[in-house]
Write a protein that holds these residues in place. Structure first.
Motif, mmCIF file in Angstrom:
data_model
loop_
_atom_site.group_PDB
_atom_site.id
_atom_site.type_symbol
_atom_site.label_atom_id
_atom_site.label_comp_id
_atom_site.label_asym_id
_atom_site.label_seq_id
_atom_site.Cartn_x
_atom_site.Cartn_y
_atom_site.Cartn_z
ATOM 1 N N HIS A 4 0.841 -1.185 0.000
ATOM 2 C CA HIS A 4 0.000 0.000 0.000
ATOM 3 C C HIS A 4 0.884 1.246 0.000
ATOM 4 N N THR A 5 0.471 2.285 -0.706
ATOM 5 C CA THR A 5 1.265 3.520 -0.753
ATOM 6 C C THR A 5 0.462 4.671 -0.158
ATOM 7 N N THR A 6 1.188 5.574 0.527
ATOM 8 C CA THR A 6 0.547 6.741 1.128
ATOM 9 C C THR A 6 1.387 7.975 0.860
ATOM 10 N N GLY A 7 0.825 9.139 1.161
ATOM 11 C CA GLY A 7 1.535 10.404 0.990
ATOM 12 C C GLY A 7 1.857 10.654 -0.466
ATOM 13 N N ALA A 8 3.055 11.170 -0.728
ATOM 14 C CA ALA A 8 3.458 11.473 -2.095
ATOM 15 C C ALA A 8 3.605 10.225 -2.950
ATOM 16 N N PHE A 9 3.636 9.048 -2.329
ATOM 17 C CA PHE A 9 3.736 7.800 -3.090
ATOM 18 C C PHE A 9 2.373 7.265 -3.523
ATOM 19 N N GLU A 10 1.304 7.842 -2.997
ATOM 20 C CA GLU A 10 -0.027 7.322 -3.310
ATOM 21 C C GLU A 10 -0.282 7.399 -4.814
ATOM 22 N N GLY A 11 -0.715 6.286 -5.389
ATOM 23 C CA GLY A 11 -1.028 6.240 -6.819
ATOM 24 C C GLY A 11 0.169 6.006 -7.716
ATOM 25 N N ALA B 82 -0.990 10.640 15.771
ATOM 26 C CA ALA B 82 -2.268 10.987 16.394
ATOM 27 C C ALA B 82 -3.435 10.795 15.449
ATOM 28 N N SER B 83 -3.198 10.964 14.140
ATOM 29 C CA SER B 83 -4.271 10.833 13.161
ATOM 30 C C SER B 83 -3.887 9.813 12.097
ATOM 31 N N ALA B 84 -4.872 8.984 11.706
ATOM 32 C CA ALA B 84 -4.683 8.011 10.628
ATOM 33 C C ALA B 84 -5.243 8.562 9.324
ATOM 34 N N GLU B 85 -5.102 9.867 9.143
ATOM 35 C CA GLU B 85 -5.625 10.503 7.937
ATOM 36 C C GLU B 85 -5.039 9.893 6.675
ATOM 37 N N ARG B 86 -3.783 9.438 6.724
ATOM 38 C CA ARG B 86 -3.122 8.880 5.552
ATOM 39 C C ARG B 86 -3.811 7.627 5.029
ATOM 40 N N VAL B 87 -4.608 6.974 5.873
ATOM 41 C CA VAL B 87 -5.360 5.803 5.409
ATOM 42 C C VAL B 87 -6.859 6.056 5.479
ATOM 43 N N GLY B 88 -7.239 7.328 5.474
ATOM 44 C CA GLY B 88 -8.662 7.676 5.417
ATOM 45 C C GLY B 88 -9.412 7.528 6.712
ATOM 46 N N PRO C 127 -9.085 9.720 9.815
ATOM 47 C CA PRO C 127 -8.500 10.797 10.625
ATOM 48 C C PRO C 127 -8.916 10.762 12.083
ATOM 49 N N GLU C 128 -10.052 10.126 12.392
ATOM 50 C CA GLU C 128 -10.516 10.079 13.782
ATOM 51 C C GLU C 128 -9.748 9.035 14.603
ATOM 52 N N ASP C 129 -9.004 8.146 13.943
ATOM 53 C CA ASP C 129 -8.241 7.113 14.625
ATOM 54 C C ASP C 129 -6.766 7.497 14.705
ATOM 55 N N ALA C 130 -6.012 6.708 15.454
ATOM 56 C CA ALA C 130 -4.554 6.840 15.466
ATOM 57 C C ALA C 130 -3.974 5.898 14.416
ATOM 58 N N TYR C 131 -2.753 6.200 13.986
ATOM 59 C CA TYR C 131 -2.079 5.333 13.024
ATOM 60 C C TYR C 131 -0.898 4.674 13.722
ATOM 61 N N LEU C 132 -0.929 3.342 13.794
ATOM 62 C CA LEU C 132 0.129 2.572 14.417
ATOM 63 C C LEU C 132 1.038 2.028 13.330
ATOM 64 N N ALA C 133 2.341 2.273 13.429
ATOM 65 C CA ALA C 133 3.291 1.845 12.406
ATOM 66 C C ALA C 133 4.437 1.076 13.049
ATOM 67 N N VAL C 134 4.865 0.016 12.380
ATOM 68 C CA VAL C 134 5.999 -0.788 12.819
ATOM 69 C C VAL C 134 7.036 -0.778 11.705
ATOM 70 N N GLY D 178 1.519 -0.981 8.895
ATOM 71 C CA GLY D 178 0.691 -0.006 9.590
ATOM 72 C C GLY D 178 -0.777 -0.374 9.625
ATOM 73 N N VAL D 179 -1.501 0.283 10.545
ATOM 74 C CA VAL D 179 -2.938 0.070 10.665
ATOM 75 C C VAL D 179 -3.538 1.218 11.482
#
Length: 352
Positions: free
Chosen positions: A168-175, A250-256, A258-265, A310-311
């Motif tokens: 999965h790609t996010t940020g400037a890598f999305e698409g 604090a925000s999982a906006e990168r995966v749509g 925003p109300e959740d947190a984003y956990l990354a390993v 991430g999730v």
């Protein structure tokens, strides 16, 4: 499945620091044309490989979203992984070269794993078409490679085919990195290029540690230092010499979400911090003795976090217990020095 518990973060990085002296380049006066023979007696975990190889760079080109470097060295043995089963691919008398490709994003220098890469070799007529295995080596980090037989000296056309990455790609890598492209390159197999390759024995072979990353014209798949990761870095755990750095945003906006947190390993090798791709990781979060989230992490590539897992989760708080479970170890082939590491399906718990 083995389960371990780490309540303190500092000991993990302290161990890495204490052993960092084993990672330097080593050279001797003796030179061989093929890698040193290996024995069946291997230490567990990452160890210093028995040789340092020299490569012949064949060129760099850009096609679509991908920049590709192609190079070769002498054939050598490597190990592939299918789920948890390791298989040895020994060099044979029919192998002429070990051909390698590194694929990256030229703008950011991010090395791109999880892309199906194959190569078709021709010299006037079709010679061979083979999948190039995703691989890890101590001097190079992540790359694609394999042993190939050639039909004598000459110039070969190498059509390197790159599939879109499956992460999965996010940020400037999305698409981006979704299309399949083919880079037409050449391999010069001559007396002059063969003179450039070979290997030198390493005196510290089989000791805990690793050869340092080689200085190259192409980028290497080194994970961001923990202090450079965005968000709040919560801790680091280790499973079978794979270091798992946990951070949350604090925000999982990168995966749509925003109300959740984003956990990354961010998973990386011990010593050289090369990104470990192709894992299946599960996570469980407990608060006050109650499980409030469990699920799988998604293989993801982003400019700020690099390659990570991430999730989106409801929240992350200090004092939560986070359990990471390796369901499938990194599905990458391993050069010598890595073949006894990153194999366990185990769990580890951090108190955040």
């Amino acid at each position: 499945m083995r389960r371990r518990r780490f309540l303190a973060l500092g000991s993990v990085f302290a161990a890495s620091t204490l052993l960092a002296g084993c990672t330097g380049d080593v050279s001797t006066d003796a030179t061989e044309t093929t890698p040193a023979a290996t024995t069946n007696e291997k230490p567990d975990g990452v160890y210093v490989q028995s040789f340092e190889e020299r490569m012949a760079m064949q060129g760099t080109t850009t096609v679509g979203d991908y920049t590709v470097a192609l190079m070769f060295t002498v054939p050598h043995t490597f190990w592939t992984l299918t789920n948890t089963e390791r298989s040895k691919t020994a060099k044979t008398s029919e192998d002429s070269i070990h051909l390698m490709a590194v694929v990256w994003d030229d703008e950011t220098g991010a090395v791109l794993p999880d892309a199906g890469v194959s190569v078709e070799l021709e010299r006037g007529e079709f010679l061979a078409q083979e999948v190039m295995y995703p691989m890890l080596s101590q001097p190079m980090g992540f790359h694609y490679g394999g042993n190939f037989g050639l039909d004598g000296d000459g110039t070969y056309t190498a059509n390197v085919s790159i599939g879109g990455i499956s992460a999965h790609t996010t940020g400037a890598f999305e698409g981006r990195f979704e299309s399949a492209e083919t880079a037409e390159m050449t391999v010069e197999f001559t007396e002059e290029t063969r003179a450039r390759v070979g290997s030198t024995p390493i005196e510290q072979a089989r000791e805990p540690g690793a050869l340092a990353p080689r200085e190259t014209s192409y980028p290497k798949s080194i994970a961001p230092a923990p202090e450079d990761l965005p968000g709040t870095v919560r801790g680091t755990a280790a499973i079978d010499d794979a270091y798992l750095v946990v951070t949350d945003l604090a925000s999982a906006e990168r995966v749509g979400r925003p109300e959740d947190a984003y956990l990354a390993v961010s998973a990386r090798t011990r010593y050289n911090s090369y990104e470990l791709s192709g894992m299946a990781l599960d996570v469980t979060l407990e608060r006050d003795g109650e499980t409030f989230y469990e699920g799988a992490l998604t293989r993801t590539l982003s400019p700020d976090l690099g390659y990570h897992y991430g999730v989106a989760v409801p929240s992350v708080e200090t004092g939560d217990d986070l359990t990471l479970s390796v369901r499938t170890p990194p599905q990458v082939a391993r050069h010598e020095g890595y073949e006894t590491a990153f194999l366990e399906t185990a769990s580890v718990t951090l108190t955040l």
